[in-house]
Scaffold this motif. Structure first.
Motif, PDB file in Angstrom:
ATOM      1  N   UNK A 164       2.061   1.114  22.511  1.00 41.12           N
ATOM      2  CA  UNK A 164       3.433   0.403  21.588  1.00 41.12           C
ATOM      3  C   UNK A 164       3.584   0.073  20.266  1.00 41.12           C
ATOM      4  N   UNK A 165       2.297  -1.641  20.632  1.00 42.95           N
ATOM      5  CA  UNK A 165       2.349  -2.715  19.801  1.00 42.95           C
ATOM      6  C   UNK A 165       1.572  -1.544  18.387  1.00 42.95           C
ATOM      7  N   UNK A 166       1.106  -0.939  18.836  1.00 42.34           N
ATOM      8  CA  UNK A 166      -0.475  -0.762  18.532  1.00 42.34           C
ATOM      9  C   UNK A 166       0.192   0.869  16.993  1.00 42.34           C
ATOM     10  N   UNK A 167       1.283   1.333  17.486  1.00 40.90           N
ATOM     11  CA  UNK A 167       1.934   2.325  16.987  1.00 40.90           C
ATOM     12  C   UNK A 167       2.617   2.053  16.060  1.00 40.90           C
ATOM     13  N   UNK A 168       3.193   0.830  16.549  1.00 40.42           N
ATOM     14  CA  UNK A 168       4.322  -0.237  15.988  1.00 40.42           C
ATOM     15  C   UNK A 168       4.084  -0.482  14.155  1.00 40.42           C
ATOM     16  N   UNK A 169       2.842  -1.267  15.525  1.00 43.12           N
ATOM     17  CA  UNK A 169       1.987  -2.436  14.285  1.00 43.12           C
ATOM     18  C   UNK A 169       1.610  -0.900  12.988  1.00 43.12           C
ATOM     19  N   UNK A 170       0.667   0.284  13.091  1.00 42.09           N
ATOM     20  CA  UNK A 170       0.327   0.545  12.414  1.00 42.09           C
ATOM     21  C   UNK A 170       1.961   1.281  11.033  1.00 42.09           C
ATOM     22  N   UNK A 171       2.439   1.694  12.166  1.00 43.59           N
ATOM     23  CA  UNK A 171       4.077   2.132  11.161  1.00 43.59           C
ATOM     24  C   UNK A 171       4.161   1.054  10.118  1.00 43.59           C
ATOM     25  N   UNK A 172       3.909  -0.460  10.730  1.00 47.31           N
ATOM     26  CA  UNK A 172       4.377  -1.185   9.679  1.00 47.31           C
ATOM     27  C   UNK A 172       3.324  -1.569   8.601  1.00 47.31           C
ATOM     28  N   UNK A 173       2.511  -1.782   8.916  1.00 47.43           N
ATOM     29  CA  UNK A 173       0.644  -1.515   8.476  1.00 47.43           C
ATOM     30  C   UNK A 173       0.889  -0.707   7.196  1.00 47.43           C
ATOM     31  N   UNK A 174       0.726   0.581   7.578  1.00 47.56           N
ATOM     32  CA  UNK A 174       1.515   1.709   6.118  1.00 47.56           C
ATOM     33  C   UNK A 174       2.544   1.378   5.067  1.00 47.56           C
ATOM     34  N   UNK A 175       3.573   0.741   5.722  1.00 50.16           N
ATOM     35  CA  UNK A 175       4.614   0.367   4.645  1.00 50.16           C
ATOM     36  C   UNK A 175       3.938  -0.545   3.488  1.00 50.16           C
ATOM     37  N   UNK A 176       3.649  -1.494   4.053  1.00 51.97           N
ATOM     38  CA  UNK A 176       2.801  -2.733   3.238  1.00 51.97           C
ATOM     39  C   UNK A 176       1.744  -2.109   2.451  1.00 51.97           C
ATOM     40  N   UNK A 177       0.581  -1.508   3.319  1.00 52.37           N
ATOM     41  CA  UNK A 177      -0.804  -0.513   1.988  1.00 52.37           C
ATOM     42  C   UNK A 177      -0.022   0.513   0.952  1.00 52.37           C
TER      43      UNK A 177
END
Length: 201
Positions: A164-177
């Motif tokens: 869950x943390x990976x999925x959540x973090x990947x989404x946030x990281x995508x927004x940032x990138x």
């Protein structure tokens, strides 16, 4: 006294003058697309997409069936990672087309024909990414307030924490990138336009 009249050579029409051809507006647009796909900025996007794709596939596959609160989180990661990997391969072809075929080999007609085939695929990928990413956001964020990581027997609220943390973090990281890439792209275009205006003035 003999006088001779000098006439122009009868074969003057056979002289070939190599005049530079001006690309049409369509060719100019294709050239701009080729230049973008062969740019350093695009190469960075391809590299980042490859990294994100590997991470998504890793967590999606390794933690399969370990998030009963929302089983679609695994599917989201696997499909998104697989599609992104396919986009990376297409991006490599686009980059090679611009750097090698268009610039190094100077086969501009061939490069333009290739980019005509690539552009619709790029558009389809972009639309698919957007739609699937929005759906993934819904799946991940909708259960954020209810998810717990300690009791696997309570399937209505349990999800493996790393997944869950990976999925959540990947989404946030995508927004940032995406935000950073958008800012850099706009900044590069504004600077380029300013430079061109100063040169022309």
């Amino acid at each position: 006294m003999n006088t001779s009249t000098i006439f122009p050579s009868s074969d003057y029409n056979d002289v070939i003058v190599d005049t530079p051809t001006i690309p049409s507006k369509r060719e100019q647009r294709l050239d701009k697309a080729i230049n973008y796909f062969s740019s350093v900025m695009f190469a960075i996007q391809v590299i980042l997409a490859a990294v994100f794709s590997g991470i998504e596939l890793h967590y999606g596959i390794d933690y399969l069936n370990q998030c009963p609160i929302q089983p679609w989180i695994n599917i989201f990661l696997i499909v998104h990672g697989s599609t992104k990997l396919a986009w990376v391969l297409l991006g490599i072809v686009s980059f090679f087309n611009g750097r090698v075929i268009y610039n190094m080999m100077n086969k501009k007609t061939l490069a333009r024909s290739i980019i005509i085939l690539i552009l619709p695929l790029q558009l389809l990928f972009a639309l698919w990414f957007l739609a699937w990413f929005i759906v993934g956001n819904v799946w991940v964020f909708s259960c954020k307030s209810r998810v717990q990581y300690t009791d696997p027997t309570n399937t209505s609220t349990y999800c493996q924490q790393t997944l869950y943390s990976a999925a959540y973090g990947l989404i946030i990281s995508t927004y940032i990138v995406v935000g950073i890439v958008a800012i850099l792209t706009v900044k590069r275009r504004v600077i380029g336009k300013t430079i061109r205006q100063r040169i022309s003035s």
